[in-house]
Design a protein around this motif. Sequence first.
Motif, PDB file in Angstrom:
ATOM      1  N   GLY A 199       3.125 -26.798  15.109  1.00  0.00           N
ATOM      2  CA  GLY A 199       2.914 -28.208  14.788  1.00  0.00           C
ATOM      3  C   GLY A 199       4.123 -29.056  15.120  1.00  0.00           C
ATOM      4  O   GLY A 199       3.998 -30.153  15.679  1.00  0.00           O
ATOM      5  N   ILE A 200       5.310 -28.545  14.804  1.00  0.00           N
ATOM      6  CA  ILE A 200       6.541 -29.286  15.099  1.00  0.00           C
ATOM      7  C   ILE A 200       6.743 -29.412  16.607  1.00  0.00           C
ATOM      8  O   ILE A 200       7.063 -30.496  17.120  1.00  0.00           O
ATOM      9  N   LEU A 201       6.543 -28.317  17.339  1.00  0.00           N
ATOM     10  CA  LEU A 201       6.684 -28.367  18.792  1.00  0.00           C
ATOM     11  C   LEU A 201       5.675 -29.320  19.421  1.00  0.00           C
ATOM     12  O   LEU A 201       5.981 -30.019  20.394  1.00  0.00           O
ATOM     13  N   SER A 202       4.476 -29.364  18.877  1.00  0.00           N
ATOM     14  CA  SER A 202       3.453 -30.276  19.400  1.00  0.00           C
ATOM     15  C   SER A 202       3.837 -31.726  19.182  1.00  0.00           C
ATOM     16  O   SER A 202       3.623 -32.576  20.053  1.00  0.00           O
ATOM     17  N   VAL A 203       4.394 -32.031  18.003  1.00  0.00           N
ATOM     18  CA  VAL A 203       4.824 -33.403  17.732  1.00  0.00           C
ATOM     19  C   VAL A 203       5.992 -33.779  18.646  1.00  0.00           C
ATOM     20  O   VAL A 203       6.046 -34.896  19.178  1.00  0.00           O
ATOM     21  N   GLY A 238       3.834 -15.183   7.576  1.00  0.00           N
ATOM     22  CA  GLY A 238       4.341 -15.220   8.952  1.00  0.00           C
ATOM     23  C   GLY A 238       3.499 -16.110   9.850  1.00  0.00           C
ATOM     24  O   GLY A 238       4.039 -16.899  10.645  1.00  0.00           O
ATOM     25  N   ALA A 239       2.171 -16.021   9.723  1.00  0.00           N
ATOM     26  CA  ALA A 239       1.286 -16.864  10.523  1.00  0.00           C
ATOM     27  C   ALA A 239       1.448 -18.340  10.142  1.00  0.00           C
ATOM     28  O   ALA A 239       1.370 -19.221  11.006  1.00  0.00           O
ATOM     29  N   SER A 240       1.697 -18.616   8.865  1.00  0.00           N
ATOM     30  CA  SER A 240       1.926 -19.998   8.431  1.00  0.00           C
ATOM     31  C   SER A 240       3.204 -20.556   9.038  1.00  0.00           C
ATOM     32  O   SER A 240       3.238 -21.719   9.462  1.00  0.00           O
ATOM     33  N   VAL A 241       4.242 -19.738   9.076  1.00  0.00           N
ATOM     34  CA  VAL A 241       5.501 -20.179   9.680  1.00  0.00           C
ATOM     35  C   VAL A 241       5.295 -20.443  11.176  1.00  0.00           C
ATOM     36  O   VAL A 241       5.786 -21.438  11.722  1.00  0.00           O
ATOM     37  N   MET A 242       4.539 -19.565  11.844  1.00  0.00           N
ATOM     38  CA  MET A 242       4.236 -19.774  13.265  1.00  0.00           C
ATOM     39  C   MET A 242       3.474 -21.083  13.461  1.00  0.00           C
ATOM     40  O   MET A 242       3.715 -21.828  14.413  1.00  0.00           O
ATOM     41  N   MET A 243       2.560 -21.351  12.545  1.00  0.00           N
ATOM     42  CA  MET A 243       1.742 -22.550  12.652  1.00  0.00           C
ATOM     43  C   MET A 243       2.578 -23.816  12.437  1.00  0.00           C
ATOM     44  O   MET A 243       2.380 -24.822  13.125  1.00  0.00           O
ATOM     45  N   VAL A 244       3.515 -23.778  11.496  1.00  0.00           N
ATOM     46  CA  VAL A 244       4.412 -24.915  11.284  1.00  0.00           C
ATOM     47  C   VAL A 244       5.246 -25.148  12.541  1.00  0.00           C
ATOM     48  O   VAL A 244       5.419 -26.292  12.987  1.00  0.00           O
ATOM     49  N   ALA A 245       5.752 -24.056  13.126  1.00  0.00           N
ATOM     50  CA  ALA A 245       6.549 -24.185  14.351  1.00  0.00           C
ATOM     51  C   ALA A 245       5.712 -24.792  15.475  1.00  0.00           C
ATOM     52  O   ALA A 245       6.186 -25.668  16.216  1.00  0.00           O
ATOM     53  N   ASP A 253      -3.926 -35.506  19.634  1.00  0.00           N
ATOM     54  CA  ASP A 253      -3.014 -34.385  19.427  1.00  0.00           C
ATOM     55  C   ASP A 253      -2.042 -34.656  18.281  1.00  0.00           C
ATOM     56  O   ASP A 253      -1.651 -33.738  17.567  1.00  0.00           O
ATOM     57  N   GLY A 254      -1.658 -35.907  18.113  1.00  0.00           N
ATOM     58  CA  GLY A 254      -0.783 -36.253  16.990  1.00  0.00           C
ATOM     59  C   GLY A 254      -1.452 -35.994  15.655  1.00  0.00           C
ATOM     60  O   GLY A 254      -0.851 -35.421  14.745  1.00  0.00           O
ATOM     61  N   PHE A 255      -2.735 -36.412  15.538  1.00  0.00           N
ATOM     62  CA  PHE A 255      -3.461 -36.169  14.294  1.00  0.00           C
ATOM     63  C   PHE A 255      -3.688 -34.674  14.061  1.00  0.00           C
ATOM     64  O   PHE A 255      -3.509 -34.186  12.943  1.00  0.00           O
ATOM     65  N   VAL A 256      -4.081 -33.955  15.088  1.00  0.00           N
ATOM     66  CA  VAL A 256      -4.315 -32.509  14.926  1.00  0.00           C
ATOM     67  C   VAL A 256      -3.011 -31.802  14.568  1.00  0.00           C
ATOM     68  O   VAL A 256      -2.999 -30.916  13.707  1.00  0.00           O
ATOM     69  N   ALA A 257      -1.905 -32.212  15.186  1.00  0.00           N
ATOM     70  CA  ALA A 257      -0.609 -31.601  14.863  1.00  0.00           C
ATOM     71  C   ALA A 257      -0.232 -31.857  13.406  1.00  0.00           C
ATOM     72  O   ALA A 257       0.300 -30.973  12.731  1.00  0.00           O
ATOM     73  N   LEU A 258      -0.521 -33.063  12.906  1.00  0.00           N
ATOM     74  CA  LEU A 258      -0.243 -33.355  11.496  1.00  0.00           C
ATOM     75  C   LEU A 258      -1.109 -32.508  10.570  1.00  0.00           C
ATOM     76  O   LEU A 258      -0.640 -32.018   9.537  1.00  0.00           O
ATOM     77  N   VAL A 276      -1.328 -29.933  24.052  1.00  0.00           N
ATOM     78  CA  VAL A 276       0.039 -29.673  24.510  1.00  0.00           C
ATOM     79  C   VAL A 276       0.118 -28.181  24.814  1.00  0.00           C
ATOM     80  O   VAL A 276      -0.202 -27.352  23.973  1.00  0.00           O
ATOM     81  N   ASP A 277       0.511 -27.851  26.024  1.00  0.00           N
ATOM     82  CA  ASP A 277       0.481 -26.458  26.476  1.00  0.00           C
ATOM     83  C   ASP A 277       1.624 -25.659  25.853  1.00  0.00           C
ATOM     84  O   ASP A 277       2.773 -25.787  26.264  1.00  0.00           O
ATOM     85  N   THR A 278       1.291 -24.885  24.832  1.00  0.00           N
ATOM     86  CA  THR A 278       2.270 -23.981  24.240  1.00  0.00           C
ATOM     87  C   THR A 278       1.626 -22.619  24.056  1.00  0.00           C
ATOM     88  O   THR A 278       0.500 -22.508  23.579  1.00  0.00           O
TER      89      THR A 278
END
Length: 191
Positions: A66-70, A57-64, A82-87, A143-145
């Motif tokens: 990352g996608i929102l940040s990109v 569940g935490a991995s899925v949250m983390m993917v979400a 932020d692009g590199f960290v999101a990747l 990115v403020d999320t």
Amino acid sequence: EITKMASQPQWMAEDPQQHAAPAGTQYQPPGPGVAQNSTVNDNSYLIKLGVKALVIGASVMMVAHGILSVLNIANSKNALADGFVALYVLLFASLLFFHEISQFYPVESIDEIVRKNFGFLYKPLGKGGFMVFIAFLNFGISVDTTLGTITGIVLAIVGVGYVLLYLQNPDSFEDKSKQSNLPQYAPHQGF
């Protein structure tokens, strides 16, 4: 003077009946209070299953996150960083997700690659430390999320909890399925 080594150790040349139990004795199972290898009375399977569900569940949250940040990189204070960290967030979250899924549905080729390059994920302290490390990556994206903050907190708690659970009960983390697959020790002579 150099002496020639025997082809077998002395204990292999001894008669096995010499050390056998006396005739007429029977095996007695251990009495009450002695640990048994039973999973019926053991809650460790359910605990491990719950922890795996939390990690997935935490991995899925983390993917979400990352996608929102990109997708929101235009609102970033530092788009390149932020692009590199999101990747990296996407990469590490995918790695952790597929590692956990491979524990349920093993694929030998993927397992071999992960074991070779990310072997620390197969040890409780390594996996817990990795979860804490990638939890802090979520805080590194400007990115403020709210999802990033929540994901980082959840993953840090799960990682620290995983390590503490291991330290409290290391026997429940032993991988009994892999023990029988170990290669047999073959002694060799000489140096």
